[in-house]
Design an enzyme around this catalytic site. Structure first.
Site, PDB file in Angstrom:
ATOM      1  N   TYR A   1       6.232  -3.785   0.386  1.00  0.00           N
ATOM      2  CA  TYR A   1       6.572  -2.524  -0.268  1.00  0.00           C
ATOM      3  C   TYR A   1       5.276  -1.862  -0.707  1.00  0.00           C
ATOM      4  CZ  TYR A   1       8.546   0.722  -3.738  1.00  0.00           C
ATOM      5  OH  TYR A   1       8.896   1.837  -4.456  1.00  0.00           O
TER       6      TYR A   1
ATOM      7  N   ASP B   1      -3.313  -3.410   0.177  1.00  0.00           N
ATOM      8  CA  ASP B   1      -2.593  -2.891  -0.986  1.00  0.00           C
ATOM      9  C   ASP B   1      -2.620  -3.957  -2.088  1.00  0.00           C
ATOM     10  OD1 ASP B   1      -0.865  -1.924  -2.871  1.00  0.00           O
ATOM     11  OD2 ASP B   1       0.769  -1.471  -1.480  1.00  0.00           O
TER      12      ASP B   1
ATOM     13  N   LYS C   1      -0.777  -0.764 -11.471  1.00  0.00           N
ATOM     14  CA  LYS C   1      -0.281  -1.760 -12.427  1.00  0.00           C
ATOM     15  C   LYS C   1      -1.330  -2.179 -13.463  1.00  0.00           C
ATOM     16  CE  LYS C   1       3.372  -3.164  -9.272  1.00  0.00           C
ATOM     17  NZ  LYS C   1       4.700  -2.947  -9.801  1.00  0.00           N
TER      18      LYS C   1
END
Ligand code: PLP
Length: 444
Positions: free
Chosen positions: A149, A244, A276
């Site tokens: 994702y 990522d 994050k």
């Protein structure tokens, strides 16, 4: 032992209000508890390893806002940094010093990253990195892996993990097929399939994007040599490799997954994406990498990218303070907590006779309710989801907040002290029995 009732009346009342003004009552799908059933808990406050909901119940938090809260909730140093900044204004729409300091900290920590551009979410980071790769190579195809994702970017939603996996969606409606056709989806950890795709279409592939170590189908680390192989093949064909690290960055180690697995003999990824942890719980994210590639971004080059709140002074102050607190002691504590919890979960599920495998990447880990290691998305999906739901609700009723989906990593923080860890461990036997019962009674 805590035994909260299964219903949560104040949360339910808020959910009822929310559903009339917001689709599903939530602002991000997995929060709705649809995969596990029951009432999503509306949280009111967080302190260290604990969350408190509107029904006045306290939980040990093993979601940590899906990763950012690496120091725990409302960490005093981060709070001080935010207070000190916010009193001077909230957003200027001009450059400010915090942005420079945060960029310097990222560049210092992740050796191949020469320059970064700050954005407000991981989705923006991956979307911009893809555009930049297309601008740099003049090609349009992108390769991604099933179960990974990268945010809700149109071209990256095909066979995505996280909420897309949780709700077993084949893909998302609303993505034009012309756009979907620009994405090649390959099985994770399958270098042969990857080499074949490049043999066929290598000259048209702009970039390969991969989760540095996937956490969005549950935790499925790259097999030894897989990332190295991606680097070797992309370099041979002139495609960029985008790692990522939105989830793993500054969490798996001081320099993310790259710090655990890199450097690679075949060379470093060209671009990285972060989010994050680097926002400390505020909306801040970044993409960065080779300076010659980054030089194509506006205002230097022709690839446009911008943001009203990019580099927001409060968000960057929180992110910088968080990274500055992420000392070797913090990473040692995260590891120790993950050691204890993974061992205890495995032990209790074994005692209860529940098929399971616990997988881990740094301090990220998750449990798959099935036998045998999970190396790709098909294997991740072949687990007993009802057993997870039963396990989840038993833990919740005992005051432990797990991700409400079998396809997510569990996250710990350095504030998870022995008392918090002990509370989780004490809840495991009953949760393991609940999972065993679900296995015995519900077909997967
Ligand atoms: N990339 C990865 C690996 C992620 O885990 C996520 C979010 O979970 C994203 C990108 C998207 O980040 P955001 O939710 O901040 O848009």
């Amino acid at each position: 032992m805590t035994a909260y009732p299964l219903d949560a009346p104040v949360s339910q009342a808020l959910l009822d209000r929310a559903t009339s003004v917001t689709p599903g009552g939530v602002n991000s799908p997995v929060r709705a508890f649809r995969a596990v059933g029951g009432t999503p808990r509306f949280m009111e406050s967080g302190s260290g390893p604990y969350l408190c909901d509107v029904d006045g119940r306290e939980y040990v938090d093993l979601v940590c806002s899906w990763g950012p809260m690496i120091l725990g909730h409302a960490h005093p140093a981060v709070l001080d940094a935010v207070r000190g900044t916010i009193e001077k204004g909230f957003s200027f729409g001009t450059p400010s010093e915090n942005e420079v300091a945060l960029a310097e900290e990222i560049v210092r920590r992740v050796e191949p990253v020469e320059q970064v551009r700050l954005v407000s979410s991981g989705t923006e980071a991956t979307m911009s990195a893809i555009r930049l790769a297309r601008g740099y190579t003049g090609r349009s195809l992108v390769v991604k892996f099933a179960g990974c994702y990268h945010g809700h970017v149109d071209s990256l939603l095909a066979q995505a993990g996280s909420g897309v996996a949780t709700f077993a969606l084949p893909d998302s409606a609303g993505v034009p097929k012309e756009m979907a056709a620009e994405t090649i989806v390959l099985p994770y950890n399958d270098l042969a399939a990857f080499e074949e795709a490049f043999a066929e279409r290598g000259a048209d592939i702009a970039a390969v994007i991969t989760e540095a170590s996937p956490g969005n189908m549950g935790v499925v680390p790259p097999a030894p040599g897989f990332t190295e192989g991606l680097r070797r093949v992309t370099a041979q064909h002139g495609a960029l490799l985008i790692s990522d690290e939105v989830m793993t960055g500054f969490r798996c180690s001081a320099s993310g997954w790259y710090g655990l697995e890199g450097p690679y003999a075949a060379g470093a990824p060209d671009l990285f994406t972060f989010g994050k942890v680097m926002g400390g719980g505020f909306p801040a994210a970044a993409f960065g990498g080779r300076a010659d590639v980054m030089a194509l971004l506006a205002p230097l080059g022709p690839v446009y990218q911008a943001g009203t709140l990019s580099g927001n002074p409060v968000a960057t102050a929180a992110g910088l303070a968080t990274l500055q607190q992420c000392t070797p002691d913090v990473y040692d504590r995260l590891s120790a907590v993950a050691d204890t919890l993974t061992a205890a979960v495995g032990e209790e599920l074994s005692k209860a006779g529940v098929p399971h495998v616990v997988q881990r990447a740094g301090s990220m880990f998750s449990v798959f309710f099935r036998n045998g290691a999970v190396t790709d998305y098909d294997e991740a999906r072949a687990q007993h989801v009802p057993a997870f739901a039963a396990f989840f609700h038993s833990m919740l009723s005992q005051g432990v907040y797990l991700p409400p989906s079998a396809f997510e990593s569990w996250f710990v923080s350095a504030s998870h002290d022995d008392a918090a860890v002990e509370r989780v461990v004490a809840a495991l036997p009953a949760a393991a029995s609940a999972a065993a019962e679900a296995f015995a009674t519900i077909e997967s």
